[in-house]
Write a protein that holds these residues in place. Structure first.
Motif, short mmCIF file in Angstrom:
data_model
loop_
_atom_site.label_atom_id
_atom_site.label_comp_id
_atom_site.label_asym_id
_atom_site.label_seq_id
_atom_site.Cartn_x
_atom_site.Cartn_y
_atom_site.Cartn_z
N UNK A 92 78.84 65.40 36.63
CA UNK A 92 77.83 65.48 35.56
C UNK A 92 76.43 65.67 36.15
N UNK A 93 76.08 64.85 37.13
CA UNK A 93 74.75 64.92 37.73
C UNK A 93 74.58 66.24 38.50
N UNK A 94 75.62 66.63 39.22
CA UNK A 94 75.59 67.88 39.97
C UNK A 94 75.33 69.06 39.03
N UNK A 95 76.05 69.11 37.91
CA UNK A 95 75.88 70.21 36.96
C UNK A 95 74.48 70.20 36.34
N UNK A 96 74.00 69.03 35.99
CA UNK A 96 72.66 68.94 35.40
C UNK A 96 71.60 69.37 36.41
N UNK A 97 71.76 68.97 37.66
CA UNK A 97 70.80 69.37 38.70
C UNK A 97 70.87 70.88 38.95
N UNK A 98 72.07 71.43 38.94
CA UNK A 98 72.22 72.87 39.12
C UNK A 98 71.53 73.63 37.98
N UNK A 99 71.76 73.22 36.74
CA UNK A 99 71.13 73.89 35.60
C UNK A 99 69.61 73.74 35.62
N UNK A 100 69.15 72.59 36.06
CA UNK A 100 67.71 72.36 36.19
C UNK A 100 67.12 73.34 37.21
N UNK A 101 67.76 73.45 38.36
CA UNK A 101 67.29 74.37 39.40
C UNK A 101 67.41 75.82 38.93
N UNK A 102 68.50 76.13 38.24
CA UNK A 102 68.74 77.49 37.74
C UNK A 102 67.65 77.91 36.75
N UNK A 103 67.08 76.94 36.05
CA UNK A 103 66.03 77.24 35.07
C UNK A 103 64.73 77.66 35.75
N UNK A 104 64.72 77.60 37.07
CA UNK A 104 63.53 77.97 37.82
C UNK A 104 62.72 76.78 38.28
#
Length: 184
Positions: A92-104
């Motif tokens: 869960x945390x990994x995915x949220x961090x990935x999406x956060x980074x992906x957002x720029x």
């Protein structure tokens, strides 16, 4: 306890020492009732299994095996160190961090965050800032309130999140291997 541990460094493998002292054995700081209570409150907070929460570090052993404080006794400056081993929470945390980074978005500790992530664990102090990342706020609010409650003594309660027991074992046995190397 330190003398028994040092003696076992000569006779047991690092895996055996990990099993005997980290996974097994008594907790130095907390009695069984208090340790149960601490693990239970963490389970409830993060909706994880009871066996996913382990006490590690000098609070568990009575002394540190980390290089910077090797064999130093648990004291008033020490933290209570907890390891959460939960693939679901980690994911869960990994995915949220990935999406956060992906957002720029970027944050000062992002490189270190992803370095630890590749080692199979999440250091909460490397998460994105809580003003932008809800999990960071949830994590620190919970552990800071738990600390300030003094339910488990006047010690900071800190926690790392591990993907699996494999990665917790790897992290712990690095320190154990260093202890073995120093002993010989």
């Amino acid at each position: 306890m330190i003398e028994e541990f040092k003696s076992d460094l000569e006779n047991l493998t690092s895996l055996q020492i990990y099993r005997k002292y980290i996974l097994g054995g008594d907790c130095h700081l907390l009695d069984n009732h208090k340790l149960f209570e601490l693990r239970e409150v963490i389970c409830d907070q993060f909706q994880i299994e009871f066996n996913d929460v382990l006490m590690v570090g000098s609070g568990k052993l009575g002394f540190s095996i980390k290089e910077s404080r090797r064999f130093g006794h648990f004291n008033d400056e020490s933290d209570i160190d907890i390891a959460i081993v939960s693939t679901a929470l980690f994911k869960r945390v990994w995915q949220e961090a990935y999406l956060y980074k992906k957002s720029g978005a970027d944050w000062p500790s992002s490189r270190k965050f992803f370095k630890y992530l590749s080692d199979g664990w999440i250091r909460p102090d490397k998460l994105p800032p809580s003003s932008y990342f809800d999990f960071t706020d949830e994590w620190w609010k919970f552990f800071n309130e738990l600390t300030s409650s003094n339910r488990f003594g006047p010690y900071k309660i800190r926690c790392g999140l591990y993907h699996s027991h494999f990665f917790l074992q790897e992290y712990q046995t690095i320190c154990i291997d260093q202890c073995i190397q120093e002993a010989f």
